[in-house]
Scaffold this motif. Structure first.
Motif, short mmCIF file in Angstrom:
data_model
loop_
_atom_site.label_atom_id
_atom_site.label_comp_id
_atom_site.label_asym_id
_atom_site.label_seq_id
_atom_site.Cartn_x
_atom_site.Cartn_y
_atom_site.Cartn_z
N PRO A 19 0.83 -1.20 0.00
CA PRO A 19 0.00 0.00 0.00
C PRO A 19 0.88 1.26 0.00
CG PRO A 19 -0.05 -1.08 2.15
CD PRO A 19 0.76 -1.97 1.26
N PRO A 20 0.38 2.38 -0.56
CA PRO A 20 1.17 3.62 -0.61
C PRO A 20 1.18 4.31 0.75
CG PRO A 20 -0.95 3.96 -1.67
CD PRO A 20 -0.95 2.54 -1.21
N THR A 21 2.10 3.89 1.62
CA THR A 21 2.11 4.34 3.02
C THR A 21 2.22 5.86 3.15
OG1 THR A 21 3.21 2.27 3.51
CG2 THR A 21 3.19 3.90 5.26
N GLY A 22 3.09 6.47 2.34
CA GLY A 22 3.27 7.92 2.42
C GLY A 22 1.96 8.65 2.19
N LEU A 23 1.21 8.21 1.19
CA LEU A 23 -0.09 8.84 0.88
C LEU A 23 -1.08 8.60 2.02
CD1 LEU A 23 -1.25 8.15 -2.80
CD2 LEU A 23 -0.99 10.35 -1.64
N LEU A 24 -1.11 7.37 2.53
CA LEU A 24 -2.05 7.03 3.61
C LEU A 24 -1.80 7.91 4.84
CD1 LEU A 24 -1.95 3.18 3.11
CD2 LEU A 24 -4.01 4.57 2.90
N LEU A 25 -0.51 8.22 5.09
CA LEU A 25 -0.17 9.02 6.27
C LEU A 25 -0.56 10.49 6.10
CD1 LEU A 25 3.27 7.42 7.23
CD2 LEU A 25 1.16 7.36 8.59
N LEU A 26 -0.88 10.91 4.86
CA LEU A 26 -1.41 12.28 4.66
C LEU A 26 -2.77 12.41 5.33
CD1 LEU A 26 -1.06 13.38 0.91
CD2 LEU A 26 0.09 14.37 2.89
N GLU A 41 -4.60 5.58 -10.19
CA GLU A 41 -3.33 5.52 -10.91
C GLU A 41 -3.44 6.33 -12.21
OE1 GLU A 41 -0.38 1.78 -10.92
OE2 GLU A 41 -2.16 1.54 -12.16
N ALA A 42 -2.47 7.21 -12.41
CA ALA A 42 -2.42 7.98 -13.67
C ALA A 42 -1.01 7.87 -14.22
CB ALA A 42 -2.76 9.44 -13.41
N ASP A 43 -0.87 7.52 -15.49
CA ASP A 43 0.45 7.33 -16.12
C ASP A 43 1.36 6.44 -15.25
OD1 ASP A 43 -0.31 8.93 -18.24
OD2 ASP A 43 0.38 10.75 -17.23
N GLN A 44 0.81 5.35 -14.78
CA GLN A 44 1.52 4.36 -13.96
C GLN A 44 2.04 4.92 -12.63
OE1 GLN A 44 4.37 2.70 -16.72
NE2 GLN A 44 2.79 1.41 -17.64
N GLN A 45 1.47 6.06 -12.20
CA GLN A 45 1.87 6.63 -10.91
C GLN A 45 0.64 6.61 -9.99
OE1 GLN A 45 3.06 10.77 -11.08
NE2 GLN A 45 3.46 10.86 -8.89
N VAL A 46 0.85 6.15 -8.74
CA VAL A 46 -0.26 6.15 -7.78
C VAL A 46 -0.43 7.59 -7.28
CG1 VAL A 46 -1.01 5.34 -5.52
CG2 VAL A 46 0.00 3.73 -7.14
N VAL A 47 -1.61 8.17 -7.54
CA VAL A 47 -1.84 9.57 -7.17
C VAL A 47 -2.88 9.72 -6.06
CG1 VAL A 47 -1.12 10.50 -9.40
CG2 VAL A 47 -3.53 9.88 -9.05
N GLY A 48 -3.59 8.63 -5.75
CA GLY A 48 -4.60 8.72 -4.70
C GLY A 48 -4.86 7.35 -4.09
N VAL A 49 -5.52 7.38 -2.91
CA VAL A 49 -5.78 6.12 -2.21
C VAL A 49 -7.03 6.26 -1.36
CG1 VAL A 49 -4.38 6.74 -0.15
CG2 VAL A 49 -4.64 4.34 -0.77
N TYR A 50 -7.72 5.14 -1.14
CA TYR A 50 -8.72 5.10 -0.07
C TYR A 50 -8.79 3.68 0.48
CZ TYR A 50 -12.61 3.05 -2.91
OH TYR A 50 -13.42 2.23 -3.67
N VAL A 51 -9.30 3.57 1.70
CA VAL A 51 -9.47 2.26 2.34
C VAL A 51 -10.93 2.11 2.76
CG1 VAL A 51 -8.78 0.76 4.26
CG2 VAL A 51 -7.08 2.22 3.16
N LEU A 52 -11.53 1.01 2.34
CA LEU A 52 -12.91 0.69 2.71
C LEU A 52 -12.86 -0.39 3.78
CD1 LEU A 52 -15.84 1.38 1.82
CD2 LEU A 52 -15.72 -0.58 0.28
N LEU A 53 -13.47 -0.08 4.94
CA LEU A 53 -13.35 -0.97 6.10
C LEU A 53 -14.74 -1.42 6.57
CD1 LEU A 53 -11.31 -1.91 8.42
CD2 LEU A 53 -12.06 0.13 9.63
#
Ligand code: ACO
Ligand code: ACO
Length: 150
Positions: free
Chosen positions: A12-19, A40-52
């Motif tokens: 998971p993209p930890t840096g983004l999650l810590l934002l 994902e845009a141009d093979q770069q992860v630009v956003g994240v969410y977690v559904l719990l």
């Protein structure tokens, strides 16, 4: 841009999650118990969410973040709307979300996406975080709880 679940074994993209949540311990716990989606845009992860999943028929959108360089372009709204569709697809009846009293932009976004305020968990951020957190010139103390019927 594509929004997708993490592949098996993908970190998971930890840096983004810590934002979205400054506590590495809470983030690790959410990711272990929930399902992580990335934009994902141009093979770069630009956003994240977690559904719990939290209770029978109820899920919570616990952690949503967009890379700072890409904020304000509608990606956050697409992620929230994706989470709503995903929760419906999984047959949850209620989707919840919570954010700090100081999170004015987030409160706007969530209400624009159909969430309504249901309550306030007073002093949540005092009880659960060891350090004081400030945002928009205010101390984050209370958790504003929102939800929507699916
Ligand atoms: N007043 C009114 N509307 C506002 C305001 C404001 N002050 N601030 C934002 N908005 C609206 C925007 O106008 C937009 O709505 P619109 O499309 O109708 O114009 C919407 O809120 C936000 O739009 P996006 O561009 O889709 O949002 P973005 O891509 O920037 O993502 C996010 C939002 C995820 C909150 C991002 O800013 C971020 O990553 N922040 C840091 C991490 C964070 O705080 N995450 C949330 C923590 S709470 C939780 O995770 C449950
Ligand atoms: N995000 C973060 N901070 C914000 C935001 C925002 N979106 N909007 C305002 N603020 C902050 C400002 O930064 C400022 O704080 P600061 O000094 O720490 O920077 C503060 O809120 C507002 O500052 P002022 O300039 O003193 O406010 P203003 O003179 O504009 O008066 C008022 C505010 C009375 C709400 C005015 O906008 C108004 O008359 N609005 C229309 C009438 C109204 O809505 N009244 C309130 C109805 S509710 C009631 O009456 C109880």
């Amino acid at each position: 841009m594509e929004i997708r679940a993490l592949h098996t074994g993908e970190q998971p993209p930890t840096g983004l999650l810590l934002l979205a949540d400054p506590s590495p311990k809470l983030v690790e716990d959410y990711v272990a118990r929930g399902q992580c989606f990335v934009a994902e845009a141009d093979q770069q992860v630009v956003g994240v969410y977690v559904l719990l999943p939290t209770r029978p028929e109820t899920a919570e959108l616990v952690n949503i973040a967009v890379n700072e360089e890409f904020q304000g372009q509608g990606i956050g709204k697409q992620l929230v709307n994706h989470a709503i569709q995903e929760a419906k697809r999984l047959r949850f009846k209620t989707l919840e979300i919570g954010t700090g009293n100081s999170s004015i932009g987030q409160l706007a976004l969530y209400q624009k996406c159909g969430f309504r305020i249901t309550g306030i968990d007073r002093d949540f951020f005092i009880r659960h975080y060891s350090e004081e957190i400030y945002e928009n010139g205010m101390q984050v103390v209370d958790m504003i709880r929102l939800s929507q019927d699916l």
